[in-house]
Design a protein around this motif. Structure first.
Motif, PDB file in Angstrom:
ATOM      1  N   LEU A 136      -4.857  -1.008  -0.540  1.00 53.28           N
ATOM      2  CA  LEU A 136      -3.926   0.039  -0.941  1.00 53.28           C
ATOM      3  C   LEU A 136      -2.886   0.226   0.154  1.00 53.28           C
ATOM      4  O   LEU A 136      -3.233   0.453   1.308  1.00 53.28           O
ATOM      5  CB  LEU A 136      -4.667   1.352  -1.187  1.00 53.28           C
ATOM      6  N   GLU A 137      -1.619   0.115  -0.241  1.00 57.33           N
ATOM      7  CA  GLU A 137      -0.536   0.264   0.730  1.00 57.33           C
ATOM      8  C   GLU A 137       0.415   1.346   0.260  1.00 57.33           C
ATOM      9  O   GLU A 137       0.870   1.332  -0.881  1.00 57.33           O
ATOM     10  CB  GLU A 137       0.249  -1.040   0.854  1.00 57.33           C
ATOM     11  N   SER A 138       0.736   2.262   1.165  1.00 57.98           N
ATOM     12  CA  SER A 138       1.711   3.297   0.860  1.00 57.98           C
ATOM     13  C   SER A 138       3.106   2.717   1.036  1.00 57.98           C
ATOM     14  O   SER A 138       3.428   2.146   2.080  1.00 57.98           O
ATOM     15  CB  SER A 138       1.508   4.491   1.792  1.00 57.98           C
ATOM     16  N   VAL A 144       2.112   3.797  -4.361  1.00 56.03           N
ATOM     17  CA  VAL A 144       1.023   3.050  -3.737  1.00 56.03           C
ATOM     18  C   VAL A 144       0.955   1.675  -4.382  1.00 56.03           C
ATOM     19  O   VAL A 144       0.842   1.562  -5.610  1.00 56.03           O
ATOM     20  CB  VAL A 144      -0.328   3.789  -3.898  1.00 56.03           C
TER      21      VAL A 144
END
Length: 184
Positions: free
Chosen positions: A31-33, A38
């Motif tokens: 999970l990447e902001s 996201v």
């Protein structure tokens, strides 16, 4: 993050092949902001079952799929995507996934990835011979299986070849005359 979840209902190609309800799906997620929301990148491993389309024997396999999807923040407007709300079509809106608080619904993305990986016509083995069209026998068990059935289109001619050359046959002269005409 790693998760193992039970498979939901109808997770595959209906009546052909799919992940059995309640079986485990192993997920590896990243999970990447990002500015818009996201970005979820991951892999899924699942066991699938179905029927061979040729012989109807059970088929089992394991699938590994990769997926990536951007889940938008609920309060985000369309400025980050470079278009106004008026310019978005209904199709674009349906393909947009949104975060619900701190949660995201991975099921539709995962379902799409798994279904696209499944074969449309699963076979138990590449050289599967299938079933006999006459009696339904499994041809993998007996590859020399056959029936001595006459083609109904030629059935009327079957009696002609059986009597050819018999003494006293009243039609034999007619047949010889036809043969001579065919040679000319």
């Amino acid at each position: 993050m790693s998760r193992t979840l039970p498979a939901p209902e109808a997770f595959g190609i209906e009546d052909v092949i799919g992940v059995p309800v309640g079986s485990e799906i192993a997920l590896e997620l990243r999970l990447e902001s990002v500015v818009e929301g996201v970005l979820v990148t991951g892999t899924a491993e699942a066991h699938v079952t179905g029927e061979c389309v040729r012989c109807l024997e059970p088929v089992e396999d394991d699938v590994d799929v990769e997926f990536q999807e951007l889940y938008y923040y609920p309060e985000s407007d369309d400025r980050g995507r470079g278009s106004s709300q008026d310019e978005l079509s209904e199709d674009d809106e349906e393909e947009t996934y949104r975060l619900e608080g701190d949660f995201f619904d991975l099921e539709p993305v995962l379902r799409d990835a798994v279904v696209l990986e499944l074969p449309l016509q699963p076979v138990c083995r590449e050289d599967c011979l299938g079933l006999c069209s006459e009696c339904g026998a499994l041809l993998n068990d007996d590859p020399d299986h056959h029936h001595d059935a006459a083609d109904p289109r030629w059935a009327a001619l079957q009696g002609l070849s059986a009597g050819h050359g018999d003494e006293g046959d009243e039609n034999s002269g007619t047949r010889e005359g036809l043969a001579e005409n065919q040679e000319k």
